[in-house]
Motif scaffolding. Structure first.
Motif, PDB file in Angstrom:
ATOM      1  N   VAL A 129      -9.036 -10.224   0.391  1.00  0.00           N
ATOM      2  CA  VAL A 129      -9.366  -9.629   1.683  1.00  0.00           C
ATOM      3  C   VAL A 129      -8.412 -10.185   2.743  1.00  0.00           C
ATOM      4  N   VAL A 130      -7.744  -9.283   3.439  1.00  0.00           N
ATOM      5  CA  VAL A 130      -6.786  -9.691   4.472  1.00  0.00           C
ATOM      6  C   VAL A 130      -7.216  -9.115   5.812  1.00  0.00           C
ATOM      7  N   GLY A 131      -6.756  -9.732   6.865  1.00  0.00           N
ATOM      8  CA  GLY A 131      -7.039  -9.248   8.209  1.00  0.00           C
ATOM      9  C   GLY A 131      -5.990  -8.259   8.665  1.00  0.00           C
ATOM     10  N   ALA A 132      -6.370  -7.362   9.555  1.00  0.00           N
ATOM     11  CA  ALA A 132      -5.414  -6.395  10.091  1.00  0.00           C
ATOM     12  C   ALA A 132      -4.232  -7.095  10.738  1.00  0.00           C
ATOM     13  N   HIS A 133      -4.486  -8.230  11.369  1.00  0.00           N
ATOM     14  CA  HIS A 133      -3.407  -8.967  12.045  1.00  0.00           C
ATOM     15  C   HIS A 133      -2.409  -9.558  11.051  1.00  0.00           C
ATOM     16  N   GLU A 134      -2.839  -9.755   9.795  1.00  0.00           N
ATOM     17  CA  GLU A 134      -1.924 -10.251   8.776  1.00  0.00           C
ATOM     18  C   GLU A 134      -1.013  -9.142   8.261  1.00  0.00           C
ATOM     19  N   ILE A 135      -1.473  -7.915   8.365  1.00  0.00           N
ATOM     20  CA  ILE A 135      -0.690  -6.764   7.920  1.00  0.00           C
ATOM     21  C   ILE A 135       0.230  -6.272   9.032  1.00  0.00           C
ATOM     22  N   ALA A 136      -0.283  -6.259  10.235  1.00  0.00           N
ATOM     23  CA  ALA A 136       0.459  -5.684  11.368  1.00  0.00           C
ATOM     24  C   ALA A 136       0.319  -6.583  12.582  1.00  0.00           C
ATOM     25  N   ALA A 137       1.133  -7.649  12.627  1.00  0.00           N
ATOM     26  CA  ALA A 137       1.083  -8.568  13.767  1.00  0.00           C
ATOM     27  C   ALA A 137       1.438  -7.864  15.070  1.00  0.00           C
ATOM     28  N   SER A 138       2.139  -6.730  14.962  1.00  0.00           N
ATOM     29  CA  SER A 138       2.535  -5.982  16.164  1.00  0.00           C
ATOM     30  C   SER A 138       1.318  -5.425  16.908  1.00  0.00           C
ATOM     31  N   GLU A 228     -15.077 -14.615  11.708  1.00  0.00           N
ATOM     32  CA  GLU A 228     -14.292 -14.287  10.519  1.00  0.00           C
ATOM     33  C   GLU A 228     -13.287 -13.206  10.906  1.00  0.00           C
ATOM     34  N   ARG A 229     -12.084 -13.629  11.272  1.00  0.00           N
ATOM     35  CA  ARG A 229     -11.105 -12.706  11.842  1.00  0.00           C
ATOM     36  C   ARG A 229     -10.525 -11.733  10.826  1.00  0.00           C
ATOM     37  N   ARG A 230     -10.673 -12.018   9.550  1.00  0.00           N
ATOM     38  CA  ARG A 230     -10.145 -11.080   8.565  1.00  0.00           C
ATOM     39  C   ARG A 230     -10.888  -9.755   8.595  1.00  0.00           C
ATOM     40  N   VAL A 231     -12.142  -9.778   9.000  1.00  0.00           N
ATOM     41  CA  VAL A 231     -12.952  -8.560   8.918  1.00  0.00           C
ATOM     42  C   VAL A 231     -13.533  -8.125  10.255  1.00  0.00           C
ATOM     43  N   ASP A 232     -13.257  -8.873  11.320  1.00  0.00           N
ATOM     44  CA  ASP A 232     -13.821  -8.491  12.614  1.00  0.00           C
ATOM     45  C   ASP A 232     -13.042  -9.149  13.732  1.00  0.00           C
ATOM     46  N   MET A 233     -12.327  -8.348  14.506  1.00  0.00           N
ATOM     47  CA  MET A 233     -11.605  -8.858  15.666  1.00  0.00           C
ATOM     48  C   MET A 233     -11.864  -7.941  16.857  1.00  0.00           C
ATOM     49  N   PRO A 234     -11.867  -8.503  18.072  1.00  0.00           N
ATOM     50  CA  PRO A 234     -11.967  -7.647  19.251  1.00  0.00           C
ATOM     51  C   PRO A 234     -10.833  -6.625  19.258  1.00  0.00           C
ATOM     52  N   THR A 235     -11.135  -5.441  19.772  1.00  0.00           N
ATOM     53  CA  THR A 235     -10.158  -4.353  19.774  1.00  0.00           C
ATOM     54  C   THR A 235     -10.238  -3.593  21.091  1.00  0.00           C
ATOM     55  N   ILE A 236      -9.083  -3.196  21.615  1.00  0.00           N
ATOM     56  CA  ILE A 236      -9.051  -2.288  22.759  1.00  0.00           C
ATOM     57  C   ILE A 236      -8.032  -1.189  22.473  1.00  0.00           C
ATOM     58  N   GLY A 237      -8.202  -0.078  23.189  1.00  0.00           N
ATOM     59  CA  GLY A 237      -7.275   1.041  23.073  1.00  0.00           C
ATOM     60  C   GLY A 237      -7.337   1.869  24.341  1.00  0.00           C
ATOM     61  N   VAL A 238      -6.755   3.039  24.291  1.00  0.00           N
ATOM     62  CA  VAL A 238      -6.722   3.914  25.464  1.00  0.00           C
ATOM     63  C   VAL A 238      -8.126   4.252  25.941  1.00  0.00           C
ATOM     64  N   GLU A 239      -9.060   4.480  25.001  1.00  0.00           N
ATOM     65  CA  GLU A 239     -10.421   4.808  25.397  1.00  0.00           C
ATOM     66  C   GLU A 239     -11.061   3.670  26.186  1.00  0.00           C
TER      67      GLU A 239
END
Length: 291
Positions: A129-138, A228-239
């Motif tokens: 199990v990997v975190g989104a930030h490990e796949i796409a640090a951008s 547990e940052r691999r499966v849950d991190m704060p997120t923001i977007g245009v909405e």
């Protein structure tokens, strides 16, 4: 001759929102094969742009079978899913066997549930199990101001107030966000999520909240302590930006390096158009604000 190792195939368990697509695009750009398993009733139909399959949330056996048959080695759990009603899951055999543990994990809160699922996938089924930030640090928020507008002195004070509130509810595994305006906490995020919290703020009387003609107040989002940052991190977007503007807020402050930003360029563009600031808070600033 040096052999270049092929990147491990990535399975994406996709919930709601634009993050699963953004992650799949970033993974492919990095040379990874991806396979998306979309959760019915949650994931966007846009996953059809990639190799994919659909599964209902209670069909854990089917979910595992699809990932294994696709040859996925790493998996990431991304996107929103409403906390399930265990009596209406439509569980398959694997799901029924897992149910007692899921119920036990849920008693430990959202973080306990996610940690339990991650351990189940890794120790019992051999996935990593990997975190989104490990796949796409951008996708991570930088420690920087993304917009032309910067917080005023009062808004800097409101950021500190909201930081303290967000850390307090995070320690209780309640939520990740708080809204403060002119020294007062207007709202705390719970199970409804950030966007619904902002809609609540928008319904407050104008004298309590910021107003579109005179924006004031801030939204702060932070990781929960020990999350547990691999499966849950704060997120923001245009909405998030649009909802903050509709609530009459002046800006958004989030944890740098600990918050995922979906399409940062679009976030900055929309925030600039609406006159909001968006800023990434470094660890030192968060610790200072928490005092």
């Amino acid at each position: 001759m040096t052999t270049v190792e092929k990147p491990r195939k990535l399975g994406i368990a996709a919930g709601a929102g634009p993050l699963p697509i953004a992650l799949a695009e970033a993974a492919q750009a990095a040379g990874r094969e991806v396979f998306i398993v979309g959760i019915e009733g949650a994931a966007s139909s846009d996953i059809a742009r990639f190799p994919h399959a659909w599964v209902r949330i209670g069909a854990m056996g089917e979910f595992l079978r699809l990932l294994k048959e696709a040859g996925c080695q790493d998996i990431v759990l991304i996107g929103g899913i409403k906390r399930p009603d265990l009596s209406k899951l439509g569980l398959d055999v694997t799901g029924m066997k897992l149910l007692p543990r899921v119920a036990r994990w849920m008693k430990a809160g959202d973080d306990g549930l996610l940690r339990g699922l991650a351990e189940f996938f890794e120790k019992e089924h051999g996935f990593h199990v990997v975190g989104a930030h490990e796949i796409a640090a951008s996708l991570l928020m930088p420690e920087a101001l993304l917009t032309r507008v910067a917080p005023s002195d009062q808004q800097e004070k409101d950021i500190d107030i909201a930081v303290r509130a967000a850390l307090a509810i995070g320690a209780l595994d309640i939520g990740q966000g708080a809204v403060a305006c002119r020294g007062i906490i207007l709202a705390l995020e719970a199970a409804e999520g950030t966007d619904e919290m902002l809609r609540r703020v928008a319904r407050l009387a104008p004298e309590l909240r910021g107003r579109p003609e005179a924006p004031d107040g801030v939204l702060v989002k932070l990781s929960k302590p020990g999350q547990e940052r691999r499966v849950d991190m704060p997120t923001i977007g245009v909405e998030t930006v649009e909802n903050a503007a509709a609530a009459g807020l002046a800006g958004i402050a989030v944890e740098a390096g600990g918050t995922l930003v979906v399409d940062g360029e679009a976030v900055a563009r929309v925030a600039n158009a609406k006159g909001l600031f968006v800023v990434g808070l470094g660890r030192a600033r968060i610790e200072k604000g928490s005092l």
